[in-house]
Scaffold this motif. Structure first.
Motif, PDB file in Angstrom:
ATOM      1  N   TYR A 197      14.872  35.213 -59.095  1.00 45.05           N
ATOM      2  CA  TYR A 197      15.684  36.116 -58.281  1.00 45.05           C
ATOM      3  C   TYR A 197      15.085  37.519 -58.248  1.00 45.05           C
ATOM      4  CZ  TYR A 197      19.580  32.764 -58.395  1.00 45.05           C
ATOM      5  OH  TYR A 197      20.378  31.671 -58.248  1.00 45.05           O
ATOM      6  N   ARG A 268      17.422  39.566 -53.545  1.00 45.05           N
ATOM      7  CA  ARG A 268      18.528  39.536 -52.600  1.00 45.05           C
ATOM      8  C   ARG A 268      18.711  40.914 -51.970  1.00 45.05           C
ATOM      9  NH1 ARG A 268      22.285  41.513 -50.643  1.00 45.05           N
ATOM     10  NH2 ARG A 268      24.429  40.872 -50.324  1.00 45.05           N
ATOM     11  N   SER A 272      16.923  42.446 -48.234  1.00 42.74           N
ATOM     12  CA  SER A 272      18.083  42.402 -47.340  1.00 42.74           C
ATOM     13  C   SER A 272      17.949  43.394 -46.192  1.00 42.74           C
ATOM     14  CB  SER A 272      19.352  42.709 -48.119  1.00 42.74           C
ATOM     15  OG  SER A 272      19.303  44.046 -48.558  1.00 42.74           O
ATOM     16  N   TYR A 746      22.134  33.352 -53.288  1.00 43.18           N
ATOM     17  CA  TYR A 746      21.788  33.026 -51.904  1.00 43.18           C
ATOM     18  C   TYR A 746      22.860  32.115 -51.329  1.00 43.18           C
ATOM     19  CZ  TYR A 746      17.354  34.905 -53.457  1.00 43.18           C
ATOM     20  OH  TYR A 746      16.390  35.718 -53.987  1.00 43.18           O
ATOM     21  N   ASP A 747      23.955  32.730 -50.900  1.00 41.05           N
ATOM     22  CA  ASP A 747      25.070  31.948 -50.371  1.00 41.05           C
ATOM     23  C   ASP A 747      25.092  32.069 -48.855  1.00 41.05           C
ATOM     24  OD1 ASP A 747      25.898  34.511 -49.956  1.00 41.05           O
ATOM     25  OD2 ASP A 747      27.658  34.412 -51.259  1.00 41.05           O
ATOM     26  N   VAL A 752      22.835  37.716 -46.389  1.00 42.17           N
ATOM     27  CA  VAL A 752      21.823  36.682 -46.623  1.00 42.17           C
ATOM     28  C   VAL A 752      21.560  35.919 -45.325  1.00 42.17           C
ATOM     29  CG1 VAL A 752      21.327  34.527 -47.830  1.00 42.17           C
ATOM     30  CG2 VAL A 752      22.335  36.444 -49.077  1.00 42.17           C
ATOM     31  N   LEU A 758      15.691  35.419 -46.662  1.00 41.67           N
ATOM     32  CA  LEU A 758      16.653  35.012 -47.691  1.00 41.67           C
ATOM     33  C   LEU A 758      17.442  33.781 -47.260  1.00 41.67           C
ATOM     34  CD1 LEU A 758      18.048  38.498 -48.754  1.00 41.67           C
ATOM     35  CD2 LEU A 758      16.222  37.181 -49.810  1.00 41.67           C
ATOM     36  N   ALA A 759      17.745  33.711 -45.962  1.00 46.16           N
ATOM     37  CA  ALA A 759      18.572  32.596 -45.480  1.00 46.16           C
ATOM     38  C   ALA A 759      17.898  31.268 -45.798  1.00 46.16           C
ATOM     39  CB  ALA A 759      18.802  32.741 -43.976  1.00 46.16           C
ATOM     40  N   LYS A 761      16.472  30.499 -48.357  1.00 41.74           N
ATOM     41  CA  LYS A 761      16.646  30.136 -49.764  1.00 41.74           C
ATOM     42  C   LYS A 761      18.059  29.628 -50.063  1.00 41.74           C
ATOM     43  CE  LYS A 761      14.258  32.744 -52.798  1.00 41.74           C
ATOM     44  NZ  LYS A 761      12.906  32.209 -52.913  1.00 41.74           N
ATOM     45  N   ALA A 762      18.971  29.769 -49.115  1.00 46.38           N
ATOM     46  CA  ALA A 762      20.342  29.318 -49.349  1.00 46.38           C
ATOM     47  C   ALA A 762      20.372  27.793 -49.433  1.00 46.38           C
ATOM     48  CB  ALA A 762      21.245  29.818 -48.231  1.00 46.38           C
ATOM     49  N   THR A 815      29.068  28.353 -49.596  1.00 43.72           N
ATOM     50  CA  THR A 815      27.807  27.674 -49.317  1.00 43.72           C
ATOM     51  C   THR A 815      28.121  26.506 -48.389  1.00 43.72           C
ATOM     52  OG1 THR A 815      27.855  25.937 -50.971  1.00 43.72           O
ATOM     53  CG2 THR A 815      27.154  28.109 -51.726  1.00 43.72           C
TER      54      THR A 815
END
Lengths: 841, 209
Positions: A197, A268, A272, A746-747, A752, A758-759, A761-762, A815
C-alpha cells in the motif's frame, strides 16, 4: 519523569565550532549546522547503511585525519571534520566515478532528469568525464515490479533506499537485492509483485531514475513544474507537495513533517490526484427537469436561487427543523465554518451532521482529552487500539505507529475484532467478538476471576491491566466495524477516561476532515470550538445574530425524519449516503421522501444522481484553506489548479445562499472565514492564517487559558457531564456468526473509482471466515455462500482467512463482493448472521 | 520444482528450533532444499520462506548471494575450474577456454550431450595443486591440457560415477545435544555473555590489586 538533558557534543566542522546532540549522526549534525554533505543512501527516516560512500568526509578524532562515511558515524566530543578538503573532494569524485560506471546516462529520456541527486551531485562534485570505455552492464529496460511501479535496473546505484523502505518502514520485504558483486540488482521474487500500500514512497526516495510510477512517467519535466506545500485531506492531514504544470496536477509527494507523516504517503492518497482531473467531475450546476426527470445544466444564478427558494419555502411552511444538511467532512475548515454559520446562524436549523452514521458520539470526541500522533508514538507509552486495521484506513498513522512499536519502546494493546497488520507487533492482542468491546474494557479495568471473559483469557486481561499501571496511555479510538453499535466503543472510552484521567484519545474517524468538522460545530448540538449549544448559543447569537434554540438531528435521525416526511429540503455536502450510510434502505427512503434534495459535490455519485439541484464544488488542489486532522492539528491547504467548468468553492456557495436568504455571512475569502472562526472560537484562536502557512507542522488547536478582562467565553464540554451509554451485551449463542463490516483501501469509493491507476487495484471483497469454520460449512469449490441476517441476505464468496477468529465473519464494505449493509438494521448492538453453502442448483 | 518433502520439513523444523529467530536458519534450510533436488527451485524458496517466516524475496536475496546455491538444475557433474591467482598464473585461463570448447558451452552452462555444468570459480584453497579444478567439489589437479581432456572424457563417458551428487555439500548433518542448543530465547533478553563477565571480574580484580 524527569528528563536528563545530556550535554551537547562540541565538534569542529570546516573550521567552525558547532554543537550536536549526543548520538546524532555526523551527516545530520552537519546538515543542521548548514553544512551539506552529498549522499545517496542516507535517509533521515531510515537506518544508515553506508552503502553509497558518497558522504565520505575527513574526520580527526585525535588519531589524525581519516576518511569516514558521515552517515555511519555518531558525533563525538572534539571531533574535527573537513567536508571539503582535498582528500574528501578526491574521495567523493572517485565514488561518483564508480557510481557512474554502469549508469546509462540516459538523462535526456529519464523522468528524474532535472531533479536527480546523481545528476546534481555529479555536476557539483563529480569528475565530469569518465575513464570507463568498456561496455556497461545491461538489463531489460523498465520492468514492472507492481501495477504502479516500474524498475529500470540499469539506472539503479544500489543505495538500498527502496529495499530498506519496504523492509523497515512498510514491513513488506517484497523487493530485495539479488545476485552479487557487479551483478547485484534490485528485484522482486518471480510472480510476487511489490504489492504494498506504500510502494509509491520508494519512487519518491529513489535518488536516481530507477523507480518510476506509472501515473507520472513521461508526463512532465521538473523545470516545468510548479509546486506548493499543501495538506492531503485525509484523516491524518498528511503534508504533501502538489506538483502541477499547465493547470494539471501531475503528482503528489510526501513532505517530511515531524509531527505528521514523516514524508510518507499511502499509494491510495499519492495517486488519488488522478481523480481531480477525472472526466466524471461535475462541471456545471444542474437541475432536474420536472417533466422529463432528466438533469439539465443551468446557470449558477438560477440553481442558487432555486436552492435558496427551496430552503426558504421549507422554513416558512414547516419551520427551520424541516431543513437538514448532511456531510461536509471533505471540506476545508473555512468552508465548513461558512456552512455552519449559514445553517445554524441564518437558516436556524441544528440538523447538521458531518458524520455519515459511521462515526462516534460527537460530544464525547470533543470532550475527551485529545492525543497527538506524537503522544501515541512517545517512547515508553502504551497504545490501546480500538478500531479496524490501521493499514487499511489510516496509512501514515500505521507507518508512524509501526516505527514506534519497533524502535521506541511503545507497547500496543489491541482490542479489535480481527487480527490486524500490527498484531504481530502487539504486546497483547485481545480479540473482542463484535459487541464485546465495552465488556472487555470493563474486564480489563477491574480484576477478574475465572478462566476467561467473553472468550478472552483472564491472564491476558491482567497483563494489560498491569501494563497500563506502568505506562502512560493513548487510546486510538475508532469504529471497530459498522456491524457493532458505536455505543460499545463510546462506553469503553468513557470508562477508560474515568479510570485513567491522564489518558489521551485520538479519534479515528474516516473521511478526511470529520473530526475537524466536529471542531467547527458540524454536528447537532455543537457550535464552533468543541462547545455545546447549551453553553455557547448566546455567544454565537451575539456574533451571528441568531443561533439554533434546540438540539437538532444527527444523520440517522435526519434520514428517519426524512423518510417520515418531516424533512422537506435536504442538502448533501459532498456526502453520498446511498453508498456510505450504514443502513442503505433507510438512506434510500430518506432521500426519496424529501421535497428538494440539493447536492453539493465533486462527482456524479449515487446520491447526486437522485438530487433535484446539483451544485459543482471545487476539490483538493483547487481550493485554499485549512485542514484540521484527527489530532486537531490545523495545516494549510493551497490551490494549484482551477476547478473544472464553473465549479465553485464551498464557502462561496454558502455565502451566495446566505445572500439569497436575506442574510450576510460576512465572508469574502477563506481567510475571512478562518479569522472570524479564530476570533469567535478560543479553540481556533491560537492558529493565525500566517502561522499556518509558515509552519510545516501546522498548529495543534488548543484553547488558551482565558486572559484577564476577556469576555466570558463559552464553557468547553466536560467529560464528567457525559454518561457512558449502555452497551447491550448480546449473549453469544454459538450457532450464528457475528458480522464484521470492515474497510479495505482499494474499495469502490468515489476517489478510488475515479483514479484509473487505483481502480484497477480494487478487488471484490470476500466473506472471510476462520479456517475451521470454512471447512465445517462445507463450502463448494466456487466458495459461494448465502449470508442471512434479520435484516436481509446476500450471496458472497467465502474465503478462509486465519486472521478471522472462530464464529466471526468479515466482509469489507463498498466492494463488488457484496454489500454488508444489507445485513444491518438500525439500533442493533451486533449483527448476527447465518451462513450456508449455496446449493448448486 | 518441488517443495520440501515431509521428512525434510521435519529436519528443517528441527534445525529452525535451534535458533532464537526462525529466520536465522535460512541458510541451513536452503541446504536441505538443494540436497533434495540438486538445486533450489522457486517452489522450494517459497516453502523455505513459509518455514522461516519471511518473504520469498528475502529468501531469493540470500540464496542468490551464494554461488554454490544453484537456482536451476545443473548437470550431474559440476565442473569448477579455479581462476584464483595461483591457478591463473599457471594457466587457468587456457584450461577454462579449453573446457568451454571441449564441452561446447559457455561458463555457467550445462552441456547438452553429457551431464556436466561448467563454472570458473574463485580460489578453492588448493594452490599447491594449481591449476586445479573440482568435480562435485572433489579436487583434480594439477591439470594440464591433456589431464583436463582426460577428466572431461571421463565425465562424458560417465566413468566418474563414484563421485557423490553435488547437491550434498554438508555430508555430515550435525545433531547437537539438547543442552547445547540456544533455544528460543532472544539474544536481547539473555544476560551478558560469559566472556564479558570474566573480563569484568578481571578488571575489577586488577583495580583491587
Amino acid at each position: 519523569m524527569t528528563v536528563v538533558e545530556s550535554p551537547a557534543v562540541r565538534l569542529t566542522v570546516d573550521g567552525r565550532a558547532i554543537t550536536a546532540a549526543p548520538g546524532q549522526l555526523l551527516i545530520a549534525a552537519c546538515e543542521q549546522a548548514g553544512v551539506y554533505i552529498p549522499h545517496f543512501c542516507y535517509h533521515p527516516r531510515m537506518r544508515s547503511v553506508g552503502m553509497c560512500r558518497m558522504c565520505l568526509v575527513e574526520v580527526d578524532t585525535g588519531r589524525g585525519p581519516a576518511l569516514q562515511p558521515s552517515c555511519m558515524l555518531p558525533v563525538s566530543e572534539g571531533m574535527v571534520v573537513e567536508t571539503a578538503s582535498d582528500a574528501a573532494a578526491r574521495a567523493q569524485d572517485g565514488v561518483l566515478e564508480f557510481l557512474l560506471l554502469n549508469h546509462p546516462l540516459d538523462c535526456p529520456v529519464c523522468d528524474k532528469g532535472g531533479e536527480c541527486p546523481l545528476q546534481d551531485q555529479t555536476m557539483a562534485y563529480g569528475p565530469g568525464e569518465s575513464r570507463f570505455t568498456e561496455e556497461k552492464r545491461h538489463f531489460a529496460k523498465p520492468i514492472p515490479i507492481s501495477d504502479l511501479i516500474l524498475l529500470d535496473r540499469e539506472r539503479c546505484i544500489l543505495c538500498d533506499r527502496c529495499t530498506r523502505f519496504a523492509d523497515e518502514v512498510a514491513g513488506e520485504p517484497l523487493i530485495g537485492f539479488q545476485d552479487r558483486g557487479s551483478h547485484t540488482q534490485v528485484n522482486t521474487f518471480p510472480e510476487a509483485p511489490f504489492d504494498s500500500y506504500f510502494s509509491g514512497n520508494t519512487v519518491q526516495i529513489c535518488p536516481v531514475g530507477a523507480l518510476t510510477a506509472r501515473p507520472y512517467r513521461f508526463k512532465a519535466r521538473p523545470w516545468d513544474i510548479s509546486e506548493t506545500i499543501s495538506t492531503y485531506p485525509n484523516a491524518m492531514g498528511d503534508r504533501v507537495s502538489v506538483h502541477a504544470s499547465r493547470n494539471q496536477i501531475l503528482r503528489l509527494q510526501g513532505v517530511d513533517s515531524e509531527a505528521v507523516n514523516h514524508g510518507w504517503l499511502s499509494d491510495r492518497d499519492r495517486f488519488s490526484f488522478e481523480a481531480v482531473h477525472s472526466p466524471n467531475r461535475l462541471r456545471e450546476p444542474m437541475l432536474r427537469d420536472e417533466s422529463s426527470g432528466e438533469m439539465q445544466a443551468v446557470s449558477w444564478s438560477s440553481a442558487l436561487s432555486l436552492a435558496a427558494a427551496a430552503i426558504r419555502e421549507a422554513v416558512d411552511a414547516h419551520g427551520a427543523s424541516s431543513v437538514a444538511i448532511l456531510g461536509g467532512a471533505g471540506l476545508c475548515a473555512e468552508d465548513q465554518y461558512a456552512w455552519v454559520k449559514l445553517v445554524k446562524g441564518i437558516v436556524g436549523t441544528d440538523n447538521v451532521d458531518a458524520r455519515m452514521g459511521d462515526g462516534l458520539w460527537a460530544d464525547l470526541l470533543c470532550a475527551l482529552p485529545r492525543a497527538s500522533v506524537a503522544d501515541a508514538c512517545h517512547p515508553g507509552g502504551a497504545v490501546l487500539l480500538i478500531s479496524g486495521d490501521l493499514r487499511e484506513e489510516f496509512g501514515t498513522l500505521y507507518l508512524r505507529l509501526r516505527h514506534a512499536l519497533l524502535n521506541d519502546d511503545v507497547a500496543l494493546v489491541e482490542l479489535t475484532p480481527l487480527e490486524t497488520s500490527l498484531s504481530s507487533l502487539a504486546s497483547v492482542s485481545l480479540r473482542a467478538r463484535p459487541g464485546d468491546t465495552a465488556l472487555l474494557t470493563e474486564a480489563m479495568l477491574s480484576p477478574q476471576r475465572g478462566e476467561s471473559v467473553a472468550g478472552v483469557p483472564t491472564k491476558a486481561l491482567a497483563a494489560v491491566a498491569s501494563m497500563l499501571k506502568r505506562r502512560p496511555l493513548t487510546v486510538l479510538l475508532g469504529r471497530t466495524s459498522l456491524a457493532e453499535s458505536p455505543a460499545a466503543v463510546e462506553r469503553a472510552a468513557i470508562l477508560l477516561a474515568r479510570k485513567f484521567p491522564q489518558a489521551r484519545f485520538l479519534p479515528l474517524l474516516r473521511r478526511g476532515g470529520t473530526v475537524g468538522a466536529l471542531d467547527v460545530g458540524m454536528a447537532p448540538g455543537l457550535l464552533p470550538g468543541r462547545v455545546t449549544l447549551a453553553s455557547a448559543s448566546d455567544w454565537y447569537r451575539s456574533a451571528w445574530g441568531a443561533a439554533p434554540e434546540a438540539r437538532g438531528l444527527g444523520t440517522e435521525e435526519v434520514l428517519q425524519a426524512a423518510a417520515a416526511g418531516k424533512i422537506k429540503t435536504l442538502v448533501l455536502l459532498g456526502a453520498d449516503p446511498v453508498v456510505d450510510f450504514p443502513y442503505s434502505r433507510l438512506a434510500s427512503e430518506g432521500l426519496s421522501a424529501v421535497s428538494t434534495l440539493i447536492s453539493v459535490d465533486l462527482f456524479n455519485t449515487a446520491s447526486v444522481r437522485r438530487a433535484d439541484i446539483v451544485l459543482p464544488a471545487a476539490g483538493f488542489g483547487e481550493r485554499e484553506g485549512t485542514h484540521v486532522n484527527v489530532e486537531g492539528r490545523a495545516t494549510a491547504v493551497t490551490a494549484q489548479v482551477t476547478p473544472p467548468g464553473v465549479a465553485r468553492r464551498d464557502w462561496q456557495i454558502a455565502a451566495e445562499l446566505a445572500r439569497l436568504l436575506g442574510g450576510d455571512l460576512g465572508i469574502s475569502s477563506p481567510r475571512d472565514a478562518w479569522e472570524e472562526l479564530a476570533r469567535l472560537s478560543p479553540l481556533h484562536s491560537g492558529a493565525s492564517w500566517e502561522a499556518l502557512r509558515t509552519d510545516l507542522d501546522g498548529v495543534l488547536l488548543q484553547a488558551p487559558p482565558p486572559a484577564d478582562g476577556e469576555p466570558l467565553r463559552p464553557e468547553a464540554l466536560r467529560l464528567a457531564d457525559l454518561e457512558p451509554p449502555e452497551a447491550a451485551v448480546v449473549p453469544f449463542d454459538g450457532y450464528s456468526f457475528r458480522l464484521v463490516a470492515d474497510r479495505t483501501v482499494y474499495d469502490g469509493g468515489t476517489v478510488v473509482g475515479n483514479c484509473p491507476s487505483l481502480a484497477a487495484k480494487a478487488r471484490p471483497g470476500r466473506l472471510r471466515l476462520n479456517v475451521a469454520d470454512y471447512e465445517r460449512l462445507g463450502v463448494g469449490g466456487d466458495g459461494a455462500v448465502v449470508v442471512t441476517s434479520s435484516a436481509g441476505s446476500l450471496v458472497a464468496t467465502a474465503k478462509p482467512d486465519d486472521r478471522v477468529p472462530p464464529a466471526v465473519a468479515a466482509l469489507a464494505q463498498n466492494t463488488a463482493g457484496g454489500d454488508p449493509r444489507l445485513l444491518l438494521s438500525p439500533g442493533d448492538a451486533v449483527c448476527e448472521v447465518r451462513i450456508e453453502a449455496a446449493s448448486l442448483t | 520444482m518441488a517443495r520440501l518433502s515431509e521428512a525434510n520439513v521435519r529436519l528443517a523444523l528441527e534445525i529452525i528450533g535451534r535458533y532464537p529467530r526462525p529466520r536465522s536458519a535460512l541458510i541451513p534450510v536452503l541446504h536441505i532444499a538443494q540436497a533434495q533436488d540438486g538445486y533450489v527451485s522457486s517452489d522450494a524458496m517459497r516453502h523455505v520462506a513459509e518455514l522461516v517466516g519471511t518473504t520469498p524475496s528475502e529468501v531469493l536475496s540470500t540464496c542468490s548471494f551464494y554461488e554454490m546455491f544453484k537456482r536451476s538444475r545443473p548437470g550431474a557433474y559440476q565442473l569448477n575450474i579455479c581462476r584464483g591467482i595461483s591457478c591463473f598464473l599457471r594457466g587457468a585461463d587456457d584450461l577454462i577456454e579449453r573446457a568451454t570448447e571441449r564441452l561446447g558451452i559457455p561458463l555457467g552452462g550445462t552441456a547438452p550431450h553429457c551431464p556436466v555444468s561448467l563454472e570458473a570459480v574463485e580460489c578453492v584453497a588448493a594452490c599447491t595443486e594449481a591449476p586445479c579444478a573440482q568435480v562435485n567439489y572433489r579436487y583434480f589437479g594439477p591439470l594440464g591440457a591433456s589431464e583436463l581432456d582426460e577428466l572431461i572424457d571421463g565425465l562424458e563417458a560417465g566413468r566418474l560415477a563414484e563421485l557423490p551428487p553435488h547437491g550434498v555439500l554438508s555430508t555430515v548433518l550435525q545433531s547437537p545435544s539438547p543442552d547445547r542448543l540456544a533455544g528460543p530465547s532472544m539474544p536481547e533478553d539473555s544476560g551478558p555473555p560469559a566472556w564479558w563477565e570474566r573480563r569484568q571480574e578481571r578488571e575489577t580484580g586488577k583495580e583491587a590489586g
